[in-house]
Design a protein around this motif. Sequence first.
Motif, short mmCIF file in Angstrom:
data_model
loop_
_atom_site.label_atom_id
_atom_site.label_comp_id
_atom_site.label_asym_id
_atom_site.label_seq_id
_atom_site.Cartn_x
_atom_site.Cartn_y
_atom_site.Cartn_z
N GLU A 179 34.50 -1.60 -2.03
CA GLU A 179 34.70 -2.70 -2.98
C GLU A 179 34.50 -2.03 -4.50
OE1 GLU A 179 33.96 -7.16 -4.25
OE2 GLU A 179 33.25 -6.53 -2.37
N ARG A 180 33.43 -1.58 -4.70
CA ARG A 180 32.90 -0.88 -5.98
C ARG A 180 34.12 0.32 -6.51
NH1 ARG A 180 30.14 3.79 -5.79
NH2 ARG A 180 29.31 4.54 -3.88
N LEU A 181 34.41 0.83 -5.58
CA LEU A 181 35.37 2.09 -5.93
C LEU A 181 36.85 1.49 -6.17
CD1 LEU A 181 34.23 5.06 -3.85
CD2 LEU A 181 34.09 4.69 -6.13
N ARG A 182 37.36 0.40 -5.23
CA ARG A 182 38.51 -0.26 -5.20
C ARG A 182 38.79 -1.03 -6.55
NH1 ARG A 182 38.20 -2.63 -0.79
NH2 ARG A 182 37.63 -4.81 -1.50
N ALA A 183 37.70 -1.46 -7.15
CA ALA A 183 37.53 -2.03 -8.42
C ALA A 183 38.12 -1.28 -9.51
CB ALA A 183 36.08 -2.83 -8.81
N LEU A 184 37.90 0.20 -9.44
CA LEU A 184 38.51 0.95 -10.52
C LEU A 184 40.08 0.98 -10.54
CD1 LEU A 184 36.46 4.13 -9.75
CD2 LEU A 184 36.10 2.61 -11.62
N PHE A 185 40.73 0.42 -9.38
CA PHE A 185 42.21 0.24 -9.44
C PHE A 185 42.76 -1.29 -9.34
CE2 PHE A 185 40.65 4.05 -7.22
CZ PHE A 185 41.44 5.03 -7.86
N ASN A 186 41.81 -1.79 -10.06
CA ASN A 186 42.27 -3.63 -10.03
C ASN A 186 43.81 -3.83 -10.51
OD1 ASN A 186 40.09 -4.47 -8.70
ND2 ASN A 186 38.97 -4.97 -10.57
N GLY A 187 44.11 -3.02 -11.74
CA GLY A 187 45.35 -3.25 -12.41
C GLY A 187 46.35 -2.80 -11.65
N ARG A 188 46.33 -1.83 -10.82
CA ARG A 188 47.17 -1.32 -9.86
C ARG A 188 47.56 -2.21 -8.60
NH1 ARG A 188 49.02 4.32 -9.01
NH2 ARG A 188 50.19 4.20 -6.93
N LEU A 189 46.52 -2.51 -8.19
CA LEU A 189 46.46 -3.49 -6.81
C LEU A 189 47.04 -4.79 -7.31
CD1 LEU A 189 43.08 -2.56 -5.19
CD2 LEU A 189 45.56 -1.52 -4.82
N SER A 190 46.89 -5.39 -8.58
CA SER A 190 47.07 -6.60 -8.98
C SER A 190 48.50 -6.51 -9.11
CB SER A 190 46.51 -6.96 -10.23
OG SER A 190 45.33 -7.27 -10.21
N HIS A 191 49.13 -5.27 -9.70
CA HIS A 191 50.99 -5.40 -9.78
C HIS A 191 51.21 -5.32 -8.14
CE1 HIS A 191 54.46 -4.22 -11.11
NE2 HIS A 191 54.60 -3.06 -10.15
N TYR A 192 50.70 -4.72 -7.41
CA TYR A 192 51.21 -4.49 -6.12
C TYR A 192 51.17 -5.84 -5.30
CZ TYR A 192 50.65 -3.62 -0.81
OH TYR A 192 50.85 -3.56 0.42
N GLU A 193 50.12 -6.59 -5.61
CA GLU A 193 49.99 -7.98 -4.83
C GLU A 193 50.61 -9.14 -5.81
OE1 GLU A 193 45.65 -8.13 -4.71
OE2 GLU A 193 45.66 -7.12 -2.86
N MET A 194 51.36 -8.74 -6.90
CA MET A 194 52.43 -9.66 -7.40
C MET A 194 51.30 -10.68 -8.06
SD MET A 194 55.61 -9.95 -5.03
CE MET A 194 56.53 -10.95 -6.43
N ARG A 195 50.24 -10.48 -8.63
CA ARG A 195 49.39 -11.51 -9.15
C ARG A 195 49.94 -12.03 -10.49
NH1 ARG A 195 43.32 -11.24 -7.37
NH2 ARG A 195 43.29 -10.14 -5.44
N ASP A 196 51.03 -11.19 -11.13
CA ASP A 196 51.47 -11.50 -12.32
C ASP A 196 52.66 -12.81 -11.97
OD1 ASP A 196 52.91 -9.49 -10.95
OD2 ASP A 196 54.18 -9.30 -12.33
N LEU A 197 53.08 -12.80 -10.84
CA LEU A 197 53.93 -13.83 -10.48
C LEU A 197 53.64 -14.87 -9.59
CD1 LEU A 197 57.26 -11.59 -10.00
CD2 LEU A 197 56.63 -12.99 -12.18
N VAL A 198 52.88 -14.74 -8.63
CA VAL A 198 52.34 -15.37 -7.54
C VAL A 198 51.21 -16.23 -8.02
CG1 VAL A 198 51.47 -15.71 -5.15
CG2 VAL A 198 53.38 -14.12 -5.76
N ASN A 199 51.24 -17.59 -7.99
CA ASN A 199 50.17 -18.64 -8.36
C ASN A 199 50.40 -20.00 -7.62
OD1 ASN A 199 52.19 -20.45 -10.02
ND2 ASN A 199 52.16 -18.76 -11.49
N GLN A 200 49.39 -20.89 -7.98
CA GLN A 200 49.64 -22.21 -7.32
C GLN A 200 50.62 -23.15 -7.81
OE1 GLN A 200 45.68 -24.30 -6.77
NE2 GLN A 200 44.53 -22.11 -7.43
N ARG A 201 51.45 -22.71 -8.87
CA ARG A 201 52.55 -23.69 -9.35
C ARG A 201 53.90 -23.06 -9.18
NH1 ARG A 201 48.79 -22.07 -12.57
NH2 ARG A 201 50.41 -20.67 -13.73
N ASP A 202 54.09 -22.01 -9.42
CA ASP A 202 55.65 -21.34 -9.63
C ASP A 202 56.14 -20.94 -8.30
OD1 ASP A 202 55.48 -21.84 -12.43
OD2 ASP A 202 54.40 -19.88 -12.71
N THR A 203 57.41 -21.36 -7.85
CA THR A 203 58.17 -20.89 -6.85
C THR A 203 58.65 -19.20 -7.25
OG1 THR A 203 58.94 -23.07 -6.42
CG2 THR A 203 60.22 -20.95 -5.57
#
Length: 270
Positions: free
Chosen positions: A156-180
């Motif tokens: 986990e501590r090393l994975r944190a270095l790539f949080n931005g990249r993984l957030s993009h892969y996991e679509m965190r910019d679009l997927v949330n509790q409100r929006d289809t």
Amino acid sequence: MDLSISVVIYRPNVAQLERTLDTLRDSWAAFQRKGRNVGASVFLVDNGGAPDMTSMIAAFKEVDTPCVVIAGHGNVGYGAGHNLALARSNGTYHLILNPDVELNPDALDKALTFLDSEPRYGLLTPYVCDENGEQQFLCRRFPTVFDLLVRGFLPERLRALFNGRLSHYEMRDLVNQRDTVINPPIVSGCFMLFRTDVLRRVGGFDERYFLYFEDYDLSVRTHDVSDVVYLPTVRIIHHGGGASRKGWLHVRLFVASMVRFFNRFGWKWL
């Protein structure tokens, strides 16, 4: 409109399996109370190590829903197990469900009502959280090898270095509790609500995947014939864990399936 549901079971956590089936039954009962002229059938696919499920099966009689165990075929793999149920299904919709999932009481009502009113969508995926209420980001963009290895195997501590990249892969910019979200490239196999004709058109799961990446493969192929929708008003809890936390056998299965996936759809390294 009819619904079939398949749950593939292999050496399950019995208490969790009971909870999955209880919440499935309760969610179906809530949908029935809306007065819809709809039938359902449940297929429990025993790939090995299933407990005595007599009481679980009997509980579905309370909601006038046949519950059938498919057994005797051995451990044929996750996708092949669901295909056994699909072969027996003749409903309008087919739900692929993990035995480590809990459905909100209104999950089936909201999902089926939406699909019945929006015929363009052939596959629906829900909002997913863990047992602590934290959102699991299970909609994905097409992966790179690097993304998968970082997310799956780095501490986990090393994975944190790539949080931005993984957030993009996991679509965190679009997927949330409100929006289809329309047409997320890849969705999770823990809950996939298909129009049955769409699932048949793509041939169901590719049985060459024994475990892991069969949902990635199925997601990509579904986009060839239909639109896919992430609908956050449909909510489930998922208790699943990653391959690296399940031992070396799961790591080997993960890597073998990853290679098969990239061989089929093209390698992206970085």
